[in-house]
Design a protein around this motif. Structure first.
Motif, mmCIF file in Angstrom:
data_model
loop_
_atom_site.group_PDB
_atom_site.id
_atom_site.type_symbol
_atom_site.label_atom_id
_atom_site.label_comp_id
_atom_site.label_asym_id
_atom_site.label_seq_id
_atom_site.Cartn_x
_atom_site.Cartn_y
_atom_site.Cartn_z
ATOM 1 N N ASP A 239 0.823 -1.210 0.000
ATOM 2 C CA ASP A 239 0.000 0.000 0.000
ATOM 3 C C ASP A 239 0.859 1.263 0.000
ATOM 4 O OD1 ASP A 239 -2.590 -1.208 0.119
ATOM 5 O OD2 ASP A 239 -2.311 -1.576 2.268
ATOM 6 N N ALA A 240 2.172 1.120 0.198
ATOM 7 C CA ALA A 240 3.048 2.285 0.374
ATOM 8 C C ALA A 240 2.956 3.296 -0.764
ATOM 9 C CB ALA A 240 4.487 1.832 0.588
ATOM 10 N N PRO A 241 2.983 2.881 -2.054
ATOM 11 C CA PRO A 241 2.865 3.877 -3.126
ATOM 12 C C PRO A 241 1.543 4.642 -3.080
ATOM 13 C CG PRO A 241 3.747 1.825 -3.993
ATOM 14 C CD PRO A 241 3.281 1.531 -2.601
ATOM 15 N N GLY A 242 0.451 3.939 -2.817
ATOM 16 C CA GLY A 242 -0.843 4.604 -2.731
ATOM 17 C C GLY A 242 -0.926 5.549 -1.545
ATOM 18 N N LEU A 243 -0.319 5.166 -0.429
ATOM 19 C CA LEU A 243 -0.303 6.044 0.736
ATOM 20 C C LEU A 243 0.488 7.314 0.450
ATOM 21 C CD1 LEU A 243 0.292 3.438 3.595
ATOM 22 C CD2 LEU A 243 -1.761 4.820 3.259
ATOM 23 N N ALA A 244 1.647 7.162 -0.198
ATOM 24 C CA ALA A 244 2.475 8.333 -0.513
ATOM 25 C C ALA A 244 1.729 9.294 -1.436
ATOM 26 C CB ALA A 244 3.792 7.890 -1.135
ATOM 27 N N ALA A 245 1.031 8.752 -2.437
ATOM 28 C CA ALA A 245 0.271 9.600 -3.360
ATOM 29 C C ALA A 245 -0.868 10.301 -2.636
ATOM 30 C CB ALA A 245 -0.263 8.753 -4.516
ATOM 31 N N ASP B 277 -1.418 15.277 -1.092
ATOM 32 C CA ASP B 277 -2.458 16.268 -1.337
ATOM 33 C C ASP B 277 -2.364 17.418 -0.348
ATOM 34 O OD1 ASP B 277 -5.115 17.007 -2.608
ATOM 35 O OD2 ASP B 277 -5.723 16.776 -0.509
ATOM 36 N N GLU B 278 -2.622 18.647 -0.805
ATOM 37 C CA GLU B 278 -2.490 19.821 0.060
ATOM 38 C C GLU B 278 -3.506 19.834 1.196
ATOM 39 O OE1 GLU B 278 -5.170 23.050 -2.498
ATOM 40 O OE2 GLU B 278 -3.006 23.298 -2.294
ATOM 41 N N LEU B 279 -4.679 19.232 0.998
ATOM 42 C CA LEU B 279 -5.661 19.190 2.073
ATOM 43 C C LEU B 279 -5.249 18.229 3.181
ATOM 44 C CD1 LEU B 279 -9.025 19.322 0.097
ATOM 45 C CD2 LEU B 279 -7.824 21.168 1.269
ATOM 46 N N VAL B 280 -4.600 17.131 2.810
ATOM 47 C CA VAL B 280 -4.069 16.224 3.825
ATOM 48 C C VAL B 280 -2.981 16.942 4.628
ATOM 49 C CG1 VAL B 280 -2.874 14.042 4.230
ATOM 50 C CG2 VAL B 280 -4.657 14.182 2.484
ATOM 51 N N THR C 55 -4.089 17.339 8.667
ATOM 52 C CA THR C 55 -3.554 16.215 9.440
ATOM 53 C C THR C 55 -2.171 16.548 9.978
ATOM 54 O OG1 THR C 55 -2.265 14.959 7.792
ATOM 55 C CG2 THR C 55 -4.671 14.743 7.702
ATOM 56 N N ASP C 56 -1.644 15.654 10.810
ATOM 57 C CA ASP C 56 -0.287 15.820 11.330
ATOM 58 C C ASP C 56 0.652 14.764 10.763
ATOM 59 O OD1 ASP C 56 -1.279 13.589 12.613
ATOM 60 O OD2 ASP C 56 -0.565 14.156 14.599
ATOM 61 N N ARG C 57 0.308 14.194 9.613
ATOM 62 C CA ARG C 57 1.185 13.210 8.989
ATOM 63 C C ARG C 57 2.480 13.870 8.525
ATOM 64 N NH1 ARG C 57 -0.455 8.131 10.425
ATOM 65 N NH2 ARG C 57 -2.736 8.034 10.363
ATOM 66 N N PRO C 58 3.591 13.102 8.458
ATOM 67 C CA PRO C 58 4.856 13.685 8.005
ATOM 68 C C PRO C 58 4.714 14.288 6.612
ATOM 69 C CG PRO C 58 5.211 11.491 8.923
ATOM 70 C CD PRO C 58 3.720 11.673 8.823
ATOM 71 N N HIS C 59 5.443 15.370 6.379
ATOM 72 C CA HIS C 59 5.428 15.994 5.064
ATOM 73 C C HIS C 59 6.851 16.376 4.673
ATOM 74 C CE1 HIS C 59 3.863 18.142 1.615
ATOM 75 N NE2 HIS C 59 4.666 19.146 1.932
ATOM 76 N N PRO C 60 7.340 15.897 3.520
ATOM 77 C CA PRO C 60 6.624 15.012 2.597
ATOM 78 C C PRO C 60 6.497 13.592 3.145
ATOM 79 C CG PRO C 60 8.873 15.329 1.858
ATOM 80 C CD PRO C 60 8.687 16.264 3.026
ATOM 81 N N PHE C 61 5.410 12.930 2.790
ATOM 82 C CA PHE C 61 5.162 11.549 3.184
ATOM 83 C C PHE C 61 5.637 10.662 2.046
ATOM 84 C CE2 PHE C 61 2.904 7.637 3.861
ATOM 85 C CZ PHE C 61 2.669 7.550 5.234
ATOM 86 N N ALA D 41 8.690 5.240 1.915
ATOM 87 C CA ALA D 41 9.340 4.668 3.102
ATOM 88 C C ALA D 41 8.482 4.886 4.342
ATOM 89 C CB ALA D 41 10.717 5.292 3.290
ATOM 90 N N HIS D 42 7.855 6.058 4.437
ATOM 91 C CA HIS D 42 6.919 6.298 5.542
ATOM 92 C C HIS D 42 5.751 5.318 5.483
ATOM 93 C CE1 HIS D 42 8.700 10.512 5.686
ATOM 94 N NE2 HIS D 42 8.763 10.117 6.942
ATOM 95 N N GLY D 43 5.231 5.084 4.278
ATOM 96 C CA GLY D 43 4.122 4.156 4.120
ATOM 97 C C GLY D 43 4.491 2.744 4.509
ATOM 98 N N THR D 44 5.693 2.312 4.123
ATOM 99 C CA THR D 44 6.160 0.976 4.479
ATOM 100 C C THR D 44 6.325 0.843 5.981
ATOM 101 O OG1 THR D 44 7.311 0.732 2.362
ATOM 102 C CG2 THR D 44 8.014 -0.692 4.155
ATOM 103 N N GLU D 45 6.900 1.878 6.615
ATOM 104 C CA GLU D 45 7.070 1.855 8.069
ATOM 105 C C GLU D 45 5.722 1.813 8.782
ATOM 106 O OE1 GLU D 45 9.468 4.312 11.562
ATOM 107 O OE2 GLU D 45 8.722 5.379 9.796
ATOM 108 N N LEU D 46 4.739 2.565 8.273
ATOM 109 C CA LEU D 46 3.415 2.558 8.874
ATOM 110 C C LEU D 46 2.805 1.166 8.820
ATOM 111 C CD1 LEU D 46 1.012 4.103 10.104
ATOM 112 C CD2 LEU D 46 0.281 4.655 7.767
#
Length: 230
Positions: A24-30, A34-37, A41-47, A50-55
């Protein structure tokens, strides 16, 4: 051993909510780009991927095992495409209460996926897990997320003053876009340039707040027992 949610999958009419997988990591990164995310949210930026894989590999399983909540990928039944992310957090096992947050991918907004996913989780919590309270917190400027809370039958309980950090130009102007249902519920994000403070609206949903359909749901609808409000 701490109480925790079981690994599970939740099916609604159009969606499958399931544990995150590393692919799911590529889909999570995409989705997180988004600017609204970024704004709501408080997700890392840029996400990154690697962040998706760790999640998927480490953070989400640890979150569930510690009894804090559960993180679920939201996908379309027909295409298996990643629609969004739902997280339960701040779970109180004595009170049987938890808080929900959700993120919807930009391409999937305006289809009613967010309320459908949240309602599916609420039904699972109340009927299968014996929970008595579900909380949502929406930033004061995020009107689309507030509409989601209203659609599932949430009751506004008040305002938490200056309890949230909004990031970026979109958040500062309070714009969500025509189909900007993005996120509810998250702890305060990191302070940086281009950030501003915001109030949070606290919503709750109890088992008796769910609106039952007038007739039993047909088999093709997956046996859904509750309906969204206009």
């Amino acid at each position: 051993m701490a109480a925790s949610f079981p690994e599970t999958a939740i099916s609604t009419e159009r969606l499958l909510l399931r544990p995150l997988a590393e692919d799911d990591a590529p889909g999570l990164a995409a989705m997180m780009a988004d600017e609204l995310v970024l704004a709501w949210t408080d997700r890392p930026h840029p996400f990154t991927e690697a962040h998706g894989t760790e999640l998927a590999r480490t953070l989400a399983p640890a979150h569930r095992a510690a009894g804090h909540g559960i993180v679920l990928a939201v996908t379309e039944h027909l295409t298996q495409r990643l629609v969004g992310l739902v997280e339960l957090r701040n779970t109180d096992w004595r009170l049987r209460s938890t808080e929900i947050s959700f993120i919807t991918a930009a391409w999937a907004r305006g289809e009613g996926y967010a309320p459908e996913a949240v309602l599916g989780v609420a039904q699972w919590l109340f009927e299968d897990r014996g929970f008595q309270r579900l909380e949502l917190r929406t930033a004061a400027g995020n009107t689309a997320a507030q509409q989601v809370a209203q659609k599932i039958g949430g009751i506004s309980e008040g305002v938490l003053r200056s309890a949230w950090i909004v990031r970026g130009e979109t958040g500062e102007t309070g714009e969500t876009g025509e189909t900007g249902e993005v996120v509810v519920g998250a702890p305060p994000g990191r302070r940086a340039g281009g950030e501003s403070r915001s109030d949070l609206i606290l919503w709750s949903l109890l088992p008796e707040d769910l609106e039952a359909p007038e007739a039993p749901a047909p088999a093709w609808a997956g046996g859904h027992r509750y309906v969204l409000r206009d």
